[in-house]
Design a protein around this motif. Structure first.
Motif, PDB file in Angstrom:
ATOM      1  N   GLN A  11       0.828  -1.212  -0.154  1.00  0.00           N
ATOM      2  CA  GLN A  11      -0.382  -0.109   0.104  1.00  0.00           C
ATOM      3  C   GLN A  11       0.560   1.394  -0.424  1.00  0.00           C
ATOM      4  O   GLN A  11       2.083   1.753   0.350  1.00  0.00           O
ATOM      5  CB  GLN A  11      -0.805  -0.018   0.992  1.00  0.00           C
ATOM      6  N   VAL A  12       0.070   2.302  -0.574  1.00  0.00           N
ATOM      7  CA  VAL A  12       0.672   3.860  -0.633  1.00  0.00           C
ATOM      8  C   VAL A  12       0.382   4.228   0.831  1.00  0.00           C
ATOM      9  O   VAL A  12      -0.506   4.432   1.526  1.00  0.00           O
ATOM     10  CB  VAL A  12       0.715   5.009  -1.484  1.00  0.00           C
ATOM     11  N   GLU A  13       1.557   4.938   1.271  1.00  0.00           N
ATOM     12  CA  GLU A  13       1.304   6.187   3.023  1.00  0.00           C
ATOM     13  C   GLU A  13       1.847   6.772   2.722  1.00  0.00           C
ATOM     14  O   GLU A  13       2.270   7.536   1.680  1.00  0.00           O
ATOM     15  CB  GLU A  13       1.654   4.798   3.844  1.00  0.00           C
ATOM     16  N   THR A  14       0.916   8.056   3.490  1.00  0.00           N
ATOM     17  CA  THR A  14       1.703   8.626   3.875  1.00  0.00           C
ATOM     18  C   THR A  14       2.163   9.631   4.997  1.00  0.00           C
ATOM     19  O   THR A  14       2.661   8.135   5.745  1.00  0.00           O
ATOM     20  CB  THR A  14       0.273  10.136   4.086  1.00  0.00           C
ATOM     21  N   ASP A  15       3.104  10.374   5.208  1.00  0.00           N
ATOM     22  CA  ASP A  15       3.523  10.870   6.335  1.00  0.00           C
ATOM     23  C   ASP A  15       2.514  10.265   7.055  1.00  0.00           C
ATOM     24  O   ASP A  15       3.299   9.509   8.703  1.00  0.00           O
ATOM     25  CB  ASP A  15       4.645  11.993   6.961  1.00  0.00           C
ATOM     26  N   GLU A  16       1.473  10.568   8.006  1.00  0.00           N
ATOM     27  CA  GLU A  16       0.367  10.111   8.836  1.00  0.00           C
ATOM     28  C   GLU A  16      -0.291   9.415   9.245  1.00  0.00           C
ATOM     29  O   GLU A  16      -0.448   8.873  10.053  1.00  0.00           O
ATOM     30  CB  GLU A  16      -1.034  11.669   8.602  1.00  0.00           C
ATOM     31  N   THR A  17      -0.075   8.392   7.559  1.00  0.00           N
ATOM     32  CA  THR A  17      -0.593   7.132   8.128  1.00  0.00           C
ATOM     33  C   THR A  17       0.098   5.910   8.323  1.00  0.00           C
ATOM     34  O   THR A  17      -0.070   4.640   8.132  1.00  0.00           O
ATOM     35  CB  THR A  17      -1.310   7.124   7.062  1.00  0.00           C
ATOM     36  N   ARG A  18       1.473   6.024   8.123  1.00  0.00           N
ATOM     37  CA  ARG A  18       2.387   5.066   8.182  1.00  0.00           C
ATOM     38  C   ARG A  18       2.881   4.780   9.348  1.00  0.00           C
ATOM     39  O   ARG A  18       3.427   5.986  10.092  1.00  0.00           O
ATOM     40  CB  ARG A  18       3.775   5.637   6.969  1.00  0.00           C
ATOM     41  N   ASP A  19       3.143   3.908   9.583  1.00  0.00           N
ATOM     42  CA  ASP A  19       3.694   3.316  10.684  1.00  0.00           C
ATOM     43  C   ASP A  19       5.739   3.767  10.860  1.00  0.00           C
ATOM     44  O   ASP A  19       6.491   3.667   9.463  1.00  0.00           O
ATOM     45  CB  ASP A  19       4.046   1.721  11.169  1.00  0.00           C
ATOM     46  N   ARG A  20       5.970   4.374  11.984  1.00  0.00           N
ATOM     47  CA  ARG A  20       7.461   4.489  12.121  1.00  0.00           C
ATOM     48  C   ARG A  20       8.241   3.319  11.517  1.00  0.00           C
ATOM     49  O   ARG A  20       9.485   3.329  11.336  1.00  0.00           O
ATOM     50  CB  ARG A  20       8.035   5.366  12.515  1.00  0.00           C
ATOM     51  N   ASP A  21       8.167   2.005  12.305  1.00  0.00           N
ATOM     52  CA  ASP A  21       8.488   0.199  11.877  1.00  0.00           C
ATOM     53  C   ASP A  21       7.810  -0.288  10.782  1.00  0.00           C
ATOM     54  O   ASP A  21       9.022  -1.338  10.570  1.00  0.00           O
ATOM     55  CB  ASP A  21       8.316   0.032  13.434  1.00  0.00           C
ATOM     56  N   ALA A  22       7.204   0.601   9.671  1.00  0.00           N
ATOM     57  CA  ALA A  22       7.627   0.171   9.064  1.00  0.00           C
ATOM     58  C   ALA A  22       8.527  -0.430   7.962  1.00  0.00           C
ATOM     59  O   ALA A  22       9.879   0.819   7.737  1.00  0.00           O
ATOM     60  CB  ALA A  22       5.321   0.710   7.947  1.00  0.00           C
ATOM     61  N   ASN A  23       8.213  -1.812   7.123  1.00  0.00           N
ATOM     62  CA  ASN A  23       9.120  -1.526   6.145  1.00  0.00           C
ATOM     63  C   ASN A  23       8.692  -0.053   5.001  1.00  0.00           C
ATOM     64  O   ASN A  23       7.909  -1.595   3.982  1.00  0.00           O
ATOM     65  CB  ASN A  23       9.800  -2.872   5.439  1.00  0.00           C
ATOM     66  N   VAL A  24       9.244   0.665   4.379  1.00  0.00           N
ATOM     67  CA  VAL A  24       8.768   1.295   3.402  1.00  0.00           C
ATOM     68  C   VAL A  24       9.818   1.893   2.539  1.00  0.00           C
ATOM     69  O   VAL A  24      11.518   1.323   2.878  1.00  0.00           O
ATOM     70  CB  VAL A  24       8.013   2.132   3.799  1.00  0.00           C
ATOM     71  N   LEU A  25      10.001   2.128   1.303  1.00  0.00           N
ATOM     72  CA  LEU A  25      10.448   2.523   0.381  1.00  0.00           C
ATOM     73  C   LEU A  25      10.361   4.479   0.078  1.00  0.00           C
ATOM     74  O   LEU A  25       8.472   4.296  -0.200  1.00  0.00           O
ATOM     75  CB  LEU A  25      10.145   2.226  -0.837  1.00  0.00           C
ATOM     76  N   GLY A  26      10.879   5.129  -0.102  1.00  0.00           N
ATOM     77  CA  GLY A  26      10.522   6.449  -0.077  1.00  0.00           C
ATOM     78  C   GLY A  26      11.565   7.479   1.022  1.00  0.00           C
ATOM     79  O   GLY A  26      12.590   7.227   1.404  1.00  0.00           O
ATOM     80  N   PRO A  27      10.773   8.456   1.038  1.00  0.00           N
ATOM     81  CA  PRO A  27      10.017   9.127   0.403  1.00  0.00           C
ATOM     82  C   PRO A  27       9.901   9.450  -1.094  1.00  0.00           C
ATOM     83  O   PRO A  27      10.440   9.761  -1.687  1.00  0.00           O
ATOM     84  CB  PRO A  27       9.510  10.760   1.186  1.00  0.00           C
TER      85      PRO A  27
END
Length: 66
Positions: A11-27
């Motif tokens: 899923q695409v997330e924003t700064d407001e919706t993403r969990d800080r511990d999540a494995n994400v690519l970005g910003p």
């Protein structure tokens, strides 16, 4: 606003919706860019791999410190 691609959920997330511990690519600047994160990463990796192969074949240049 920044967008992130959550690798675990797809899923695409924003700064407001993403969990800080999540494995994400970005910003990323746009939702579309975040949605294409895996394809972009794959393309860049392939490009870097090709550049590495070319470098290995020609060897370091004098300015590379060799």
């Amino acid at each position: 606003m920044s967008y992130w691609y959550n690798v675990a959920t797809g899923q695409v997330e924003t700064d407001e919706t993403r969990d800080r511990d999540a494995n994400v690519l970005g910003p990323y600047d746009t939702q579309e860019a975040a949605r294409n994160a895996l394809a972009t990463a794959r393309e860049r990796t392939e490009q870097w791999d090709e550049e590495d192969r070319e470098w290995d074949e020609r060897g370091p240049s004098p300015r590379d410190g060799a």
